[in-house]
Design a protein around this motif. Structure first.
Motif, PDB file in Angstrom:
ATOM      1  N   PRO A 276     -47.048 -13.866  29.049  1.00 32.88           N
ATOM      2  CA  PRO A 276     -46.049 -14.382  29.996  1.00 32.88           C
ATOM      3  C   PRO A 276     -46.669 -15.135  31.160  1.00 32.88           C
ATOM      4  CG  PRO A 276     -45.557 -12.124  29.420  1.00 32.88           C
ATOM      5  CD  PRO A 276     -46.903 -12.417  28.847  1.00 32.88           C
ATOM      6  N   MET A 277     -47.831 -14.675  31.623  1.00 29.87           N
ATOM      7  CA  MET A 277     -48.498 -15.382  32.715  1.00 29.87           C
ATOM      8  C   MET A 277     -48.997 -16.747  32.252  1.00 29.87           C
ATOM      9  SD  MET A 277     -48.635 -14.373  35.764  1.00 29.87           S
ATOM     10  CE  MET A 277     -50.050 -15.211  36.446  1.00 29.87           C
ATOM     11  N   VAL A 278     -49.579 -16.795  31.035  1.00 28.18           N
ATOM     12  CA  VAL A 278     -50.074 -18.075  30.513  1.00 28.18           C
ATOM     13  C   VAL A 278     -48.925 -19.057  30.432  1.00 28.18           C
ATOM     14  CG1 VAL A 278     -50.995 -19.247  28.489  1.00 28.18           C
ATOM     15  CG2 VAL A 278     -51.964 -17.069  29.218  1.00 28.18           C
ATOM     16  N   GLN A 279     -47.822 -18.563  29.847  1.00 32.11           N
ATOM     17  CA  GLN A 279     -46.677 -19.449  29.692  1.00 32.11           C
ATOM     18  C   GLN A 279     -46.146 -19.900  31.047  1.00 32.11           C
ATOM     19  OE1 GLN A 279     -42.930 -19.237  27.062  1.00 32.11           O
ATOM     20  NE2 GLN A 279     -42.711 -17.846  28.777  1.00 32.11           N
ATOM     21  N   GLY A 280     -46.014 -18.970  31.938  1.00 33.75           N
ATOM     22  CA  GLY A 280     -45.467 -19.303  33.252  1.00 33.75           C
ATOM     23  C   GLY A 280     -46.311 -20.350  33.955  1.00 33.75           C
ATOM     24  N   THR A 281     -47.626 -20.146  33.967  1.00 34.70           N
ATOM     25  CA  THR A 281     -48.487 -21.105  34.666  1.00 34.70           C
ATOM     26  C   THR A 281     -48.470 -22.466  33.962  1.00 34.70           C
ATOM     27  OG1 THR A 281     -50.270 -19.978  33.514  1.00 34.70           O
ATOM     28  CG2 THR A 281     -50.098 -19.588  35.854  1.00 34.70           C
ATOM     29  N   ALA A 282     -48.569 -22.429  32.607  1.00 32.06           N
ATOM     30  CA  ALA A 282     -48.560 -23.703  31.875  1.00 32.06           C
ATOM     31  C   ALA A 282     -47.254 -24.441  32.138  1.00 32.06           C
ATOM     32  CB  ALA A 282     -48.748 -23.465  30.387  1.00 32.06           C
ATOM     33  N   LEU A 283     -46.174 -23.691  32.185  1.00 34.63           N
ATOM     34  CA  LEU A 283     -44.871 -24.303  32.415  1.00 34.63           C
ATOM     35  C   LEU A 283     -44.785 -24.932  33.804  1.00 34.63           C
ATOM     36  CD1 LEU A 283     -42.475 -24.457  30.555  1.00 34.63           C
ATOM     37  CD2 LEU A 283     -41.497 -22.498  31.733  1.00 34.63           C
ATOM     38  N   VAL A 284     -45.289 -24.205  34.788  1.00 39.83           N
ATOM     39  CA  VAL A 284     -45.253 -24.744  36.153  1.00 39.83           C
ATOM     40  C   VAL A 284     -46.081 -26.023  36.224  1.00 39.83           C
ATOM     41  CG1 VAL A 284     -46.073 -24.354  38.494  1.00 39.83           C
ATOM     42  CG2 VAL A 284     -44.737 -22.599  37.327  1.00 39.83           C
ATOM     43  N   LEU A 285     -47.252 -26.014  35.566  1.00 35.55           N
ATOM     44  CA  LEU A 285     -48.096 -27.213  35.601  1.00 35.55           C
ATOM     45  C   LEU A 285     -47.410 -28.364  34.859  1.00 35.55           C
ATOM     46  CD1 LEU A 285     -51.610 -25.604  35.053  1.00 35.55           C
ATOM     47  CD2 LEU A 285     -50.633 -26.488  37.169  1.00 35.55           C
ATOM     48  N   GLY A 286     -46.823 -28.050  33.680  1.00 35.80           N
ATOM     49  CA  GLY A 286     -46.167 -29.094  32.890  1.00 35.80           C
ATOM     50  C   GLY A 286     -44.983 -29.687  33.615  1.00 35.80           C
ATOM     51  N   LEU A 287     -44.137 -28.807  34.176  1.00 36.80           N
ATOM     52  CA  LEU A 287     -42.971 -29.310  34.904  1.00 36.80           C
ATOM     53  C   LEU A 287     -43.401 -30.028  36.179  1.00 36.80           C
ATOM     54  CD1 LEU A 287     -40.407 -26.409  34.426  1.00 36.80           C
ATOM     55  CD2 LEU A 287     -40.562 -28.583  33.219  1.00 36.80           C
ATOM     56  N   GLY A 288     -44.501 -29.559  36.754  1.00 35.28           N
ATOM     57  CA  GLY A 288     -45.050 -30.250  37.924  1.00 35.28           C
ATOM     58  C   GLY A 288     -45.396 -31.689  37.579  1.00 35.28           C
ATOM     59  N   PHE A 289     -45.952 -31.885  36.386  1.00 35.89           N
ATOM     60  CA  PHE A 289     -46.312 -33.234  35.938  1.00 35.89           C
ATOM     61  C   PHE A 289     -45.069 -34.121  35.854  1.00 35.89           C
ATOM     62  CE2 PHE A 289     -47.348 -36.316  32.571  1.00 35.89           C
ATOM     63  CZ  PHE A 289     -48.446 -36.904  33.161  1.00 35.89           C
ATOM     64  N   VAL A 290     -44.001 -33.558  35.276  1.00 38.35           N
ATOM     65  CA  VAL A 290     -42.754 -34.326  35.168  1.00 38.35           C
ATOM     66  C   VAL A 290     -42.202 -34.636  36.557  1.00 38.35           C
ATOM     67  CG1 VAL A 290     -40.396 -34.322  34.298  1.00 38.35           C
ATOM     68  CG2 VAL A 290     -42.221 -33.317  32.936  1.00 38.35           C
ATOM     69  N   LEU A 291     -42.229 -33.638  37.423  1.00 39.60           N
ATOM     70  CA  LEU A 291     -41.685 -33.813  38.765  1.00 39.60           C
ATOM     71  C   LEU A 291     -42.451 -34.876  39.547  1.00 39.60           C
ATOM     72  CD1 LEU A 291     -39.527 -32.485  40.652  1.00 39.60           C
ATOM     73  CD2 LEU A 291     -41.417 -31.184  41.626  1.00 39.60           C
ATOM     74  N   VAL A 292     -43.791 -34.781  39.487  1.00 39.84           N
ATOM     75  CA  VAL A 292     -44.613 -35.748  40.202  1.00 39.84           C
ATOM     76  C   VAL A 292     -44.325 -37.154  39.694  1.00 39.84           C
ATOM     77  CG1 VAL A 292     -46.982 -36.574  40.445  1.00 39.84           C
ATOM     78  CG2 VAL A 292     -46.455 -34.188  40.867  1.00 39.84           C
ATOM     79  N   ASN A 293     -44.207 -37.289  38.362  1.00 43.33           N
ATOM     80  CA  ASN A 293     -43.964 -38.627  37.826  1.00 43.33           C
ATOM     81  C   ASN A 293     -42.575 -39.137  38.172  1.00 43.33           C
ATOM     82  OD1 ASN A 293     -46.219 -39.910  36.229  1.00 43.33           O
ATOM     83  ND2 ASN A 293     -46.337 -37.774  35.603  1.00 43.33           N
ATOM     84  N   ALA A 294     -41.610 -38.231  38.248  1.00 42.32           N
ATOM     85  CA  ALA A 294     -40.272 -38.666  38.663  1.00 42.32           C
ATOM     86  C   ALA A 294     -40.318 -39.168  40.103  1.00 42.32           C
ATOM     87  CB  ALA A 294     -39.283 -37.515  38.532  1.00 42.32           C
ATOM     88  N   ALA A 295     -41.042 -38.437  40.968  1.00 43.41           N
ATOM     89  CA  ALA A 295     -41.167 -38.861  42.364  1.00 43.41           C
ATOM     90  C   ALA A 295     -41.859 -40.210  42.435  1.00 43.41           C
ATOM     91  CB  ALA A 295     -41.949 -37.822  43.157  1.00 43.41           C
ATOM     92  N   ILE A 296     -42.871 -40.405  41.577  1.00 41.69           N
ATOM     93  CA  ILE A 296     -43.595 -41.674  41.597  1.00 41.69           C
ATOM     94  C   ILE A 296     -42.710 -42.811  41.103  1.00 41.69           C
ATOM     95  CG2 ILE A 296     -45.405 -42.880  40.313  1.00 41.69           C
ATOM     96  CD1 ILE A 296     -47.147 -40.402  40.998  1.00 41.69           C
ATOM     97  N   ASP A 297     -41.890 -42.539  40.080  1.00 45.48           N
ATOM     98  CA  ASP A 297     -40.926 -43.549  39.628  1.00 45.48           C
ATOM     99  C   ASP A 297     -40.065 -44.024  40.786  1.00 45.48           C
ATOM    100  OD1 ASP A 297     -41.775 -43.407  37.087  1.00 45.48           O
ATOM    101  OD2 ASP A 297     -40.022 -42.364  36.277  1.00 45.48           O
ATOM    102  N   LEU A 298     -39.557 -43.056  41.546  1.00 45.68           N
ATOM    103  CA  LEU A 298     -38.676 -43.411  42.658  1.00 45.68           C
ATOM    104  C   LEU A 298     -39.430 -44.211  43.707  1.00 45.68           C
ATOM    105  CD1 LEU A 298     -36.611 -40.120  43.058  1.00 45.68           C
ATOM    106  CD2 LEU A 298     -35.876 -42.300  42.092  1.00 45.68           C
TER     107      LEU A 298
END
Lengths: 309, 482
Positions: A276-298
């Motif tokens: 669960p920790m591996v998944q949680g951290t990987a998920l936060v990093l992965g979603l962070g990537f999407v979020l950062v790129n969305a912010a950069i798009d804007l």
């Protein structure tokens, strides 16, 4: 609008992929997961077959894989990341605690890299083939060619061990930030200096650059009014891609400097099969990537009106 | 008192003289046109006057601007005059505007940073510059939202915002159709007014005639002739000037009455075409017979090239049909491209490229020699790469390549728009002769109405697409000029 929708879809895909992939990977790792988890909980010396069996029964590690996967993804949809197998604390709390440390380190590193890289790159790009340009090419290639843990060690040996200016590891005071963020920043700056250099050289060769000078603007005014904005577009676009490098770097750098962040936590979770920790951290990093790129798009849409059309 | 006086300007590349001593003076209210072909040194002259010669080229001579005397061998001295005394109108106005800055800001920065007005006042001045040019509603637009003509006007206003009285325009009408060319000429004359100076560098005879004033004809770095533009055009004193004027499509002898057309090699019925959501044209029906020259003319963007590509089957039509004469191989329908440099592989010699065609068509290699002779080309050109051949020669070589395929129909898409007048006249002559003698149907597309009028047996004028923004802007300029 459609850009935001596509980013949302992307975020959903990332969540499903990471959920499934971490699940499959952890299931297929060799060794008895129950033993490793028990060792993580009670210490290697205190583990016996009874403790391992107790863990196995508690977590349902014997059950069929596909059922476990469905339950897994179902929990994800409900934003329930479960409890850490090792500490028993909710994964969300653990990550929230570590994410702050990592995010502040990453932020300082990105800011530092932007102070180092683009100004050098812009100066080099204004005189392509000049002394600074050639020196920068060699330096940035050199830094990029050296693995990040080695850069970290070199910095520790010189600045902490030899000169005794800075602490080699630790967390808490501002000076603890310097070495790990510098390690990360050098790797980022090596690349964004090149991006800035190429963009600047390309822009300084464009008709509008010459025209700005013919209008009577000085070299400095031309750079400030017509250079920086145009250079920033490819630079910021690339920053989104650099987030990947940053995540890799954070994992390594946190381990080297003992920084209590999400990368450090991910490595430990993998060692002790804390799924669960591996998944949680990987998920936060992965979603962070999407979020950062969305912010950069804007940001890019705001900077460059052509992309909005 | 002249605005600008240049004495004995020379430009050298090491020991090679690129521009022999030229002297000129620019008076207020009287434009000066420097006319010449590609490679005549006319752009070097402008660059020497501006101090913008490329590295490695060395200029000599004295330039007097107002009260300042400058040495054209020391380009650094000129920097401080840019925008304040001399301004340059760039060749491609669209690319000369910062893509990320609104039109008004690009003008206001000249008023503010160069002329020294406070920011608020600079903005007001920029807005009034724009409305004088009929562009009041373009103030907040970015360059990609401007049409080519609007970009040109914004560039003129931006170039002059610093207060410069002298405008140097280097090929201001490159690639423009006749209507736009006259628009630019009027705009430049209007901007010059009674007290400004205007120096125009061009190969465009129609532009030179339109601008009037004084004329200098340059060839291979030497002054051939100089005088009042009107006088030189009426009675050229030198044989080269006569050739140059005769090469103007306006002055070509018209084509003799066409023989009755035979069966059509290619025809279309009720053809309509669209690009994206925009309809380019509707209901075009045409027949082109063997040996016939079919001219298509119209302003940029009206679908001339797309019509040709549709006939060749490259673009599908929106509606209507294209019929090709039955029994002809698809390769019998060929295209001659606008930019010959882009139509040849850059790293192979021309001979190799042509031999590929010979092999592919299994034709006789001696055809190449025969065609070289017919097109007036030297055989030693075959050993060179496309970059090492002049534009006129390369366009003839690409005609040669098309003829090797023994075509029944050639679509020539602006084949001479990048060539200077004398070369253009020669290439068009060779093209029409070759198609006539071999019985090839030729569709000749050009924005130059005079060229089409004096070359073609039949003409299809395509009307421009409706662009309300531009039409309205044009009307306002016309009012401003009155």
């Amino acid at each position: 609008m459609s850009a935001i929708v596509s980013r949302l879809v992307q975020a959903l895909m990332v969540a499903i992929l990471i959920g499934t992939a971490t699940f499959v990977m952890m299931r297929s790792l060799p060794g008895d997961a129950a033993w490793r988890i028990a060792a993580g909980r009670y210490g290697y010396d205190n583990v016996d077959a009874a403790a391992a069996d107790a863990v196995r029964a508690e977590l349902g590690l014997d059950g069929p894989a596909h059922m476990a996967l469905l339950q897994w993804l179902g929990d994800l949809v409900r934003l329930d990341f479960g409890n850490s197998l090792v500490t028993g604390q909710p994964v969300v709390d653990e990550i929230a605690h570590q994410l702050g440390a990592s995010a502040s380190l990453a932020l300082v590193a990105v800011l530092l890299s932007l102070v180092i890289g683009p100004p050098l790159g812009i100066l080099a790009g204004l005189r392509p083939g000049g002394r600074l340009d050639r020196a920068l090419l060699v330096t940035s290639t050199g830094i990029k060619a050296v693995p990040q843990f080695l850069v970290a060690l070199v910095l520790i040996v010189i600045l902490a061990v030899q000169l005794r200016w800075l602490p080699a590891a630790g967390h808490g005071a501002a000076r603890h930030f310097i070495l790990p963020s510098l390690t990360l920043a050098l790797g980022l700056a090596a690349v964004n200096a090149r991006i800035a250099r190429d963009a600047m050289a390309r822009i300084a060769d464009m008709p509008f650059w010459r025209f700005a000078q013919w209008k009577g603007l000085s070299e400095r005014q031309t750079l400030l009014r017509h250079g920086l904005r145009n250079v920033s577009v490819p630079l910021i676009t690339y920053l989104g891609l650099q987030f990947v490098t940053l995540v890799e770097g954070v994992i390594i750098v946190e381990s080297v400097f003992g920084w209590p962040g999400i990368g450090h936590a991910l490595v430990h979770a993998i060692f002790s099969r804390d799924v669960p920790m591996v998944q949680g951290t990987a998920l936060v990093l992965g979603l962070g990537f999407v979020l950062v790129n969305a912010a950069i798009d804007l940001a890019i849409r705001h900077l460059d009106p052509r992309t909005a059309a | 008192m002249s605005l600008l006086q240049a004495d004995d300007i020379t430009v050298r590349d090491g020991t090679t003289t690129l521009l022999a001593p030229v002297s000129l003076r620019l008076d207020p209210g009287e434009p000066l046109v420097v006319l010449g072909e590609t490679g005549s040194g006319k752009s070097l002259l402008a660059q020497a006057l501006m101090g913008t010669l490329p590295l490695g080229l060395e200029a000599k001579g004295q330039v007097t601007i107002g009260a300042q005397v400058l040495n054209s061998g020391a380009p650094d001295q000129f920097r401080g005059l840019w925008g304040r005394e001399i301004s340059v109108l760039p060749q491609e106005p669209w690319l000369s505007l910062d893509p990320l800055m609104r039109a008004q800001a690009q003008i206001a920065e000249g008023h503010c940073l160069v002329r020294g007005l406070p920011p608020r006042e600079a903005r007001i001045r920029a807005a009034s510059d724009l409305s004088e040019l009929g562009l009041a509603d373009a103030a907040a637009r970015y360059p990609h939202e401007l049409s080519g003509g609007m970009a040109q006007r914004v560039a003129i206003a931006a170039a002059r915002a610093g207060g410069a009285r002298i405008v140097i325009a280097d090929e201001p009408t490159k690639g423009l159709d006749a209507a736009r060319r006259d628009e630019v000429a009027n705009l430049l004359l209007n901007e010059m007014g009674q007290s400004g100076g205007l120096l125009i560098i061009t190969h465009d005879l129609a532009l030179a005639e339109r601008i009037g004033g004084q004329l200098i004809v340059l060839r291979a770095g030497e002054v051939v002739e100089r005088g009042a533009t009107r006088a030189v055009f009426a009675a050229p004193g030198q044989s080269y000037t006569r050739d140059l004027l005769a090469a103007n499509p306006e002055n070509w002898t018209g084509k003799a009455a066409a023989a009755p057309a035979g069966t059509a090699v290619i025809s279309s019925r009720n053809l309509s075409l669209a690009r994206g959501r925009r309809t380019l044209f509707r209901d075009v029906s045409l027949d082109i017979a063997a040996g016939q020259v079919f001219g298509v003319t119209g302003p940029s963007g009206c679908g001339k090239s797309s019509l040709g590509d549709t006939l060749l089957g490259v673009i599908p039509p929106l509606q209507g049909q294209v019929q090709r004469q039955p029994g002809l191989h698809p390769f019998a329908f060929q295209k001659l491209y606008q930019d010959p440099v882009a139509a040849f592989p850059p790293r192979r010699t021309i001979g190799e490229t042509l031999m590929d065609v010979v092999k592919m068509t299994r034709s006789d290699p001696r055809d190449v020699d025969r065609l070289l002779d017919g097109l007036g080309l030297q055989p030693d050109l075959l050993a060179r790469r496309p970059g090492a051949v002049s534009g006129g020669e390369l366009q003839r070589l690409s005609l040669l390549r098309v003829l090797l395929r023994r075509p029944a129909f050639i679509f020539a898409d602006e084949p001479t728009s990048r060539l200077d007048p004398i070369t253009q006249a020669r290439v068009i002559k060779l093209l029409t002769n070759a198609t006539e003698s071999d019985g090839i149907a030729l569709m000749l597309v050009s924005h130059d109405q005079a060229l089409i009028r004096n070359t073609a047996d039949a003409v299809l004028p395509l009307t421009p697409p409706c662009d309300p923004a531009r039409a309205a802007a044009k009307k306002r300029v016309a009012i401003a000029l009155q």
